[in-house]
Design a protein around this motif. Structure first.
Motif, PDB file in Angstrom:
ATOM      1  N   LYS A  20      42.504  33.051  24.203  1.00 29.44           N
ATOM      2  CA  LYS A  20      43.361  34.080  23.602  1.00 29.44           C
ATOM      3  C   LYS A  20      43.292  35.376  24.389  1.00 29.44           C
ATOM      4  O   LYS A  20      44.227  36.175  24.378  1.00 29.44           O
ATOM      5  CB  LYS A  20      42.953  34.309  22.139  1.00 29.44           C
ATOM      6  N   ALA A  21      42.174  35.586  25.091  1.00 27.04           N
ATOM      7  CA  ALA A  21      42.002  36.812  25.874  1.00 27.04           C
ATOM      8  C   ALA A  21      42.681  36.746  27.238  1.00 27.04           C
ATOM      9  O   ALA A  21      42.652  37.714  27.995  1.00 27.04           O
ATOM     10  CB  ALA A  21      40.510  37.105  26.056  1.00 27.04           C
ATOM     11  N   SER A  22      43.302  35.608  27.559  1.00 23.08           N
ATOM     12  CA  SER A  22      43.916  35.441  28.881  1.00 23.08           C
ATOM     13  C   SER A  22      45.314  36.044  28.981  1.00 23.08           C
ATOM     14  O   SER A  22      45.898  36.048  30.068  1.00 23.08           O
ATOM     15  CB  SER A  22      44.000  33.951  29.236  1.00 23.08           C
ATOM     16  N   ALA A  23      45.837  36.531  27.884  1.00 18.87           N
ATOM     17  CA  ALA A  23      47.198  37.066  27.886  1.00 18.87           C
ATOM     18  C   ALA A  23      47.350  38.150  28.949  1.00 18.87           C
ATOM     19  O   ALA A  23      46.559  39.092  29.009  1.00 18.87           O
ATOM     20  CB  ALA A  23      47.550  37.624  26.512  1.00 18.87           C
ATOM     21  N   GLY A  24      48.343  37.988  29.809  1.00 15.68           N
ATOM     22  CA  GLY A  24      48.624  38.966  30.853  1.00 15.68           C
ATOM     23  C   GLY A  24      47.863  38.762  32.141  1.00 15.68           C
ATOM     24  O   GLY A  24      48.145  39.437  33.131  1.00 15.68           O
ATOM     25  N   SER A  25      46.927  37.802  32.166  1.00 17.75           N
ATOM     26  CA  SER A  25      46.061  37.650  33.345  1.00 17.75           C
ATOM     27  C   SER A  25      46.586  36.648  34.370  1.00 17.75           C
ATOM     28  O   SER A  25      46.104  36.605  35.497  1.00 17.75           O
ATOM     29  CB  SER A  25      44.655  37.225  32.909  1.00 17.75           C
ATOM     30  N   LEU A  26      47.564  35.836  33.987  1.00 17.11           N
ATOM     31  CA  LEU A  26      48.013  34.767  34.876  1.00 17.11           C
ATOM     32  C   LEU A  26      49.454  34.924  35.339  1.00 17.11           C
ATOM     33  O   LEU A  26      49.896  34.213  36.247  1.00 17.11           O
ATOM     34  CB  LEU A  26      47.859  33.411  34.182  1.00 17.11           C
ATOM     35  N   ARG A  27      50.183  35.812  34.741  1.00 15.11           N
ATOM     36  CA  ARG A  27      51.610  35.912  35.050  1.00 15.11           C
ATOM     37  C   ARG A  27      51.865  36.222  36.521  1.00 15.11           C
ATOM     38  O   ARG A  27      52.788  35.668  37.121  1.00 15.11           O
ATOM     39  CB  ARG A  27      52.264  36.983  34.168  1.00 15.11           C
ATOM     40  N   ALA A  28      51.067  37.094  37.105  1.00 15.09           N
ATOM     41  CA  ALA A  28      51.290  37.468  38.505  1.00 15.09           C
ATOM     42  C   ALA A  28      51.089  36.273  39.427  1.00 15.09           C
ATOM     43  O   ALA A  28      51.859  36.054  40.368  1.00 15.09           O
ATOM     44  CB  ALA A  28      50.362  38.612  38.902  1.00 15.09           C
ATOM     45  N   VAL A  29      50.040  35.474  39.161  1.00 13.70           N
ATOM     46  CA  VAL A  29      49.782  34.286  39.979  1.00 13.70           C
ATOM     47  C   VAL A  29      50.898  33.272  39.805  1.00 13.70           C
ATOM     48  O   VAL A  29      51.394  32.688  40.780  1.00 13.70           O
ATOM     49  CB  VAL A  29      48.422  33.659  39.606  1.00 13.70           C
ATOM     50  N   PHE A  30      51.312  33.059  38.559  1.00  9.04           N
ATOM     51  CA  PHE A  30      52.394  32.116  38.306  1.00  9.04           C
ATOM     52  C   PHE A  30      53.688  32.567  38.968  1.00  9.04           C
ATOM     53  O   PHE A  30      54.434  31.755  39.527  1.00  9.04           O
ATOM     54  CB  PHE A  30      52.605  31.945  36.807  1.00  9.04           C
ATOM     55  N   ALA A  31      53.954  33.851  38.907  1.00  9.52           N
ATOM     56  CA  ALA A  31      55.170  34.379  39.529  1.00  9.52           C
ATOM     57  C   ALA A  31      55.129  34.184  41.038  1.00  9.52           C
ATOM     58  O   ALA A  31      56.142  33.832  41.663  1.00  9.52           O
ATOM     59  CB  ALA A  31      55.336  35.853  39.193  1.00  9.52           C
ATOM     60  N   GLN A  32      53.949  34.375  41.628  1.00  8.48           N
ATOM     61  CA  GLN A  32      53.814  34.189  43.070  1.00  8.48           C
ATOM     62  C   GLN A  32      54.018  32.724  43.446  1.00  8.48           C
ATOM     63  O   GLN A  32      54.683  32.413  44.438  1.00  8.48           O
ATOM     64  CB  GLN A  32      52.450  34.669  43.541  1.00  8.48           C
ATOM     65  N   ALA A  33      53.458  31.828  42.658  1.00  9.15           N
ATOM     66  CA  ALA A  33      53.651  30.404  42.907  1.00  9.15           C
ATOM     67  C   ALA A  33      55.126  30.040  42.798  1.00  9.15           C
ATOM     68  O   ALA A  33      55.652  29.252  43.591  1.00  9.15           O
ATOM     69  CB  ALA A  33      52.827  29.583  41.919  1.00  9.15           C
ATOM     70  N   SER A  34      55.792  30.628  41.832  1.00 10.77           N
ATOM     71  CA  SER A  34      57.212  30.360  41.627  1.00 10.77           C
ATOM     72  C   SER A  34      58.058  30.814  42.806  1.00 10.77           C
ATOM     73  O   SER A  34      59.077  30.191  43.136  1.00 10.77           O
ATOM     74  CB  SER A  34      57.684  31.060  40.349  1.00 10.77           C
ATOM     75  N   GLU A  35      57.617  31.871  43.465  1.00  9.15           N
ATOM     76  CA  GLU A  35      58.372  32.403  44.603  1.00  9.15           C
ATOM     77  C   GLU A  35      58.261  31.533  45.853  1.00  9.15           C
ATOM     78  O   GLU A  35      59.187  31.500  46.666  1.00  9.15           O
ATOM     79  CB  GLU A  35      57.875  33.821  44.924  1.00  9.15           C
ATOM     80  N   VAL A  36      57.138  30.837  46.011  1.00 11.78           N
ATOM     81  CA  VAL A  36      56.909  30.098  47.259  1.00 11.78           C
ATOM     82  C   VAL A  36      57.067  28.588  47.118  1.00 11.78           C
ATOM     83  O   VAL A  36      57.028  27.872  48.114  1.00 11.78           O
ATOM     84  CB  VAL A  36      55.509  30.405  47.835  1.00 11.78           C
ATOM     85  N   ALA A  37      57.211  28.099  45.876  1.00 14.89           N
ATOM     86  CA  ALA A  37      57.259  26.655  45.656  1.00 14.89           C
ATOM     87  C   ALA A  37      58.524  26.242  44.917  1.00 14.89           C
ATOM     88  O   ALA A  37      59.160  27.053  44.239  1.00 14.89           O
ATOM     89  CB  ALA A  37      56.024  26.206  44.874  1.00 14.89           C
ATOM     90  N   ASP A  38      58.854  24.960  45.037  1.00 12.87           N
ATOM     91  CA  ASP A  38      59.985  24.385  44.312  1.00 12.87           C
ATOM     92  C   ASP A  38      59.575  23.883  42.938  1.00 12.87           C
ATOM     93  O   ASP A  38      60.428  23.601  42.092  1.00 12.87           O
ATOM     94  CB  ASP A  38      60.577  23.227  45.111  1.00 12.87           C
ATOM     95  N   ALA A  39      58.267  23.739  42.711  1.00 12.44           N
ATOM     96  CA  ALA A  39      57.764  23.293  41.416  1.00 12.44           C
ATOM     97  C   ALA A  39      56.291  23.673  41.300  1.00 12.44           C
ATOM     98  O   ALA A  39      55.589  23.818  42.309  1.00 12.44           O
ATOM     99  CB  ALA A  39      57.934  21.788  41.242  1.00 12.44           C
ATOM    100  N   LEU A  40      55.831  23.834  40.059  1.00 10.36           N
ATOM    101  CA  LEU A  40      54.428  24.144  39.776  1.00 10.36           C
ATOM    102  C   LEU A  40      53.799  22.942  39.089  1.00 10.36           C
ATOM    103  O   LEU A  40      54.329  22.426  38.099  1.00 10.36           O
ATOM    104  CB  LEU A  40      54.344  25.371  38.860  1.00 10.36           C
ATOM    105  N   LEU A  41      52.652  22.476  39.623  1.00 10.76           N
ATOM    106  CA  LEU A  41      51.923  21.344  39.080  1.00 10.76           C
ATOM    107  C   LEU A  41      50.629  21.823  38.450  1.00 10.76           C
ATOM    108  O   LEU A  41      49.841  22.528  39.105  1.00 10.76           O
ATOM    109  CB  LEU A  41      51.623  20.320  40.181  1.00 10.76           C
ATOM    110  N   LEU A  42      50.374  21.438  37.189  1.00  7.63           N
ATOM    111  CA  LEU A  42      49.179  21.866  36.466  1.00  7.63           C
ATOM    112  C   LEU A  42      48.326  20.651  36.128  1.00  7.63           C
ATOM    113  O   LEU A  42      48.783  19.728  35.446  1.00  7.63           O
ATOM    114  CB  LEU A  42      49.573  22.604  35.187  1.00  7.63           C
ATOM    115  N   CYS A  43      47.059  20.674  36.601  1.00 10.02           N
ATOM    116  CA  CYS A  43      46.199  19.484  36.556  1.00 10.02           C
ATOM    117  C   CYS A  43      45.160  19.507  35.441  1.00 10.02           C
ATOM    118  O   CYS A  43      43.986  19.198  35.662  1.00 10.02           O
ATOM    119  CB  CYS A  43      45.514  19.307  37.904  1.00 10.02           C
ATOM    120  N   GLY A  44      45.558  19.852  34.232  1.00 10.11           N
ATOM    121  CA  GLY A  44      44.682  19.704  33.083  1.00 10.11           C
ATOM    122  C   GLY A  44      43.666  20.808  32.877  1.00 10.11           C
ATOM    123  O   GLY A  44      43.499  21.687  33.699  1.00 10.11           O
TER     124      GLY A  44
END
Length: 262
Positions: A20-44
């Motif tokens: 619950k404390a992770s809110a706001g901590s991952l958006r920048a990384v996800f956005a960066q991945a979205s900019e350089v990749a055609d898809a995002l894969l999440l491994c559990g």
């Protein structure tokens, strides 16, 4: 970076362990991945305790992603006996959550399953003795069968396997040998021999090894977020994998173009 006419790019990461404390901590990384990749894969291990609140935090963080997202669940996502809630929450957020299913992204087939433990090679646990042991091995066999079923459905020339547990010992090397049996199973490697893929991605082994290969030469990548952060602290925590758009799996598996991050 934008889309390429010659390659398909995948950003892969596992073991997010969102709380619950992770809110706001991952958006920048996800956005960066979205900019350089055609898809995002999440491994559990997408959540820490597998609660509805954690799943919603993750879904909110993933709103920053503008490309398709494909995921499998991990053991932590089962901790509260609510994996169906975690899955439903992510699906509502636009994530394709695979559990023995397959999908296609940019002409690349993706087969996904959580996987299970049991050990590797001669150290694999056998189905003998107490009912509890037999049930444990049965679970490992069931996950391997689900992976094989998903792979058999794919008709694309390029293919990826998405797991949480490792199918080989090579990418868990670095963890205490005593816990190898709980980090993956060779039974997951068997379908990858019968149905070759271009690459395998998994998490779970936080102190494992970044990459190794199956016995038939398929590259396997451990994309556990803690491992990526420790190995490449100067780079964003995801693995960027490039696949030629015009090469079949049997060719691309031998010569994929790889980088740890942009």
């Amino acid at each position: 970076m934008g889309k390429s006419a010659s390659v398909v790019r995948f950003a892969a990461v596992g073991d997010l362990h969102v709380t619950k404390a992770s809110a706001g901590s991952l958006r920048a990384v996800f956005a960066q991945a979205s900019e350089v990749a055609d898809a995002l894969l999440l491994c559990g291990d997408l959540t820490d305790y597998g609660t509805a609140e954690e799943a919603q935090v993750l879904a909110d963080e993933l709103a920053a992603v503008a490309v398709p997202i494909v995921a499998v669940l991990g053991n932590h996502d089962y901790e509260s006996d609510l994996p169906h809630i975690v899955r439903e929450t992510l699906v509502r957020g636009g994530v394709q959550v695979l559990d023995g299913e397959a999908c296609e992204i940019e002409g690349v087939g993706i087969a996904g399953v959580k996987g299970f433990a049991g050990g590797f090679g001669r150290a694999s646990l056998g189905s003998w003795g107490e009912p509890a042991i037999k049930q444990f091995v049965k679970e490992a066999l069931s996950e391997a069968m689900k992976l094989e079923s998903a792979l058999a459905k794919l008709r694309t020339p390029r293919r990826i396997a998405l797991l949480h547990y490792s199918p080989i010992a090579g990418t868990v090397a670095g963890e205490p040998v005593e816990i190898f049996a709980f980090l993956g199973s060779s039974r997951l490697e068997e379908p990858l021999i019968r149905y070759p893929v271009d690459a395998v991605f998994h998490g779970h082994a936080h102190r494992g090894t970044l990459e190794s290969r199956t016995i038939n030469g398929v590259p396997v990548f451990n994309v556990s977020k803690p491992l990526l952060l420790r190995s490449h602290p100067e780079q964003p925590p995801f693995r960027l994998f490039e696949l030629p758009r015009d090469a079949p799996a049997s060719i691309a598996a031998g010569d994929p173009r790889l980088t740890s991050a942009p």
